[in-house]
Design an enzyme around this catalytic site. Sequence first.
Site, mmCIF file in Angstrom:
data_model
loop_
_atom_site.group_PDB
_atom_site.id
_atom_site.type_symbol
_atom_site.label_atom_id
_atom_site.label_comp_id
_atom_site.label_asym_id
_atom_site.label_seq_id
_atom_site.Cartn_x
_atom_site.Cartn_y
_atom_site.Cartn_z
ATOM 1 N N ASP A 2 2.278 8.684 5.040
ATOM 2 C CA ASP A 2 3.589 8.060 4.894
ATOM 3 C C ASP A 2 3.912 7.161 6.079
ATOM 4 O O ASP A 2 3.530 7.453 7.213
ATOM 5 C CB ASP A 2 4.649 9.155 4.769
ATOM 6 C CG ASP A 2 5.946 8.649 4.170
ATOM 7 O OD1 ASP A 2 5.913 7.608 3.492
ATOM 8 O OD2 ASP A 2 6.977 9.287 4.377
ATOM 9 N N ASN A 50 5.193 5.418 -7.222
ATOM 10 C CA ASN A 50 4.935 4.151 -6.531
ATOM 11 C C ASN A 50 4.858 2.957 -7.470
ATOM 12 O O ASN A 50 4.964 1.807 -7.033
ATOM 13 C CB ASN A 50 3.639 4.231 -5.718
ATOM 14 C CG ASN A 50 3.772 5.071 -4.463
ATOM 15 O OD1 ASN A 50 2.774 5.544 -3.922
ATOM 16 N ND2 ASN A 50 4.990 5.286 -3.982
#
Length: 222
Positions: A2, A50
Amino acid sequence: MDGNGRWAKARGLPRRDGHRAGAESVRECVEACKQIGIKYLTLYAFSSENWNRPPAEVSALMTLLERFLDQKAEEMMKQNVRLLAIGHTERLPEKTRNKLRKAMERTAGNTSMTLVLALSYGSREEITEAARSIAKDAAAGTLDPDSITKELFASRLYTSDMPDPDLLIRTSGELRISNFLLWQISYSEIVIFKKYWPDFHQSDLFEAVEEYSRRHRRFGAL
């Protein structure tokens, strides 16, 4: 993995540059795992959520994945690393999907380490599909509901042929699981790093493994 976008933003760079820098951290991480004998490494590369990102960013991520597969396939062969993927990979662009398939086929016989890419992956979807599969068998009369065990359920997951993770590493200081391997990490140890993924290096992975080695895993027992 991340923080690629925030890493780039902090430097006044486009998000795609953060993803490129993150790819270098992937290389370091794989090499570090290979050095210390870790047999399975699963990277959360692209979640099912995503797909909701801007199309240009999604396209850049797919291009980066294709480049990774082109550049690393030969290296994986030299290092005896097998490549697998979990998730709804059929949603990937055809070009990306074909490169992924070829890389997995080429490395299928490698035995030193398994690198698993979670692509178009969401754990709730995975669990839902496993439950649906079992329900269909029960409805068809080929499965006795009383015979359903946690082992049977696990056998219907994408990771049925893999061990559960011992250690989960999360970067960028986020304190959540983000729909990743929810069933499989039930008893995984968790190590959080505040740094963004592009700043995660081999020394950080070694630090995480050392921290893991100091913990006493009780699996719910005393």
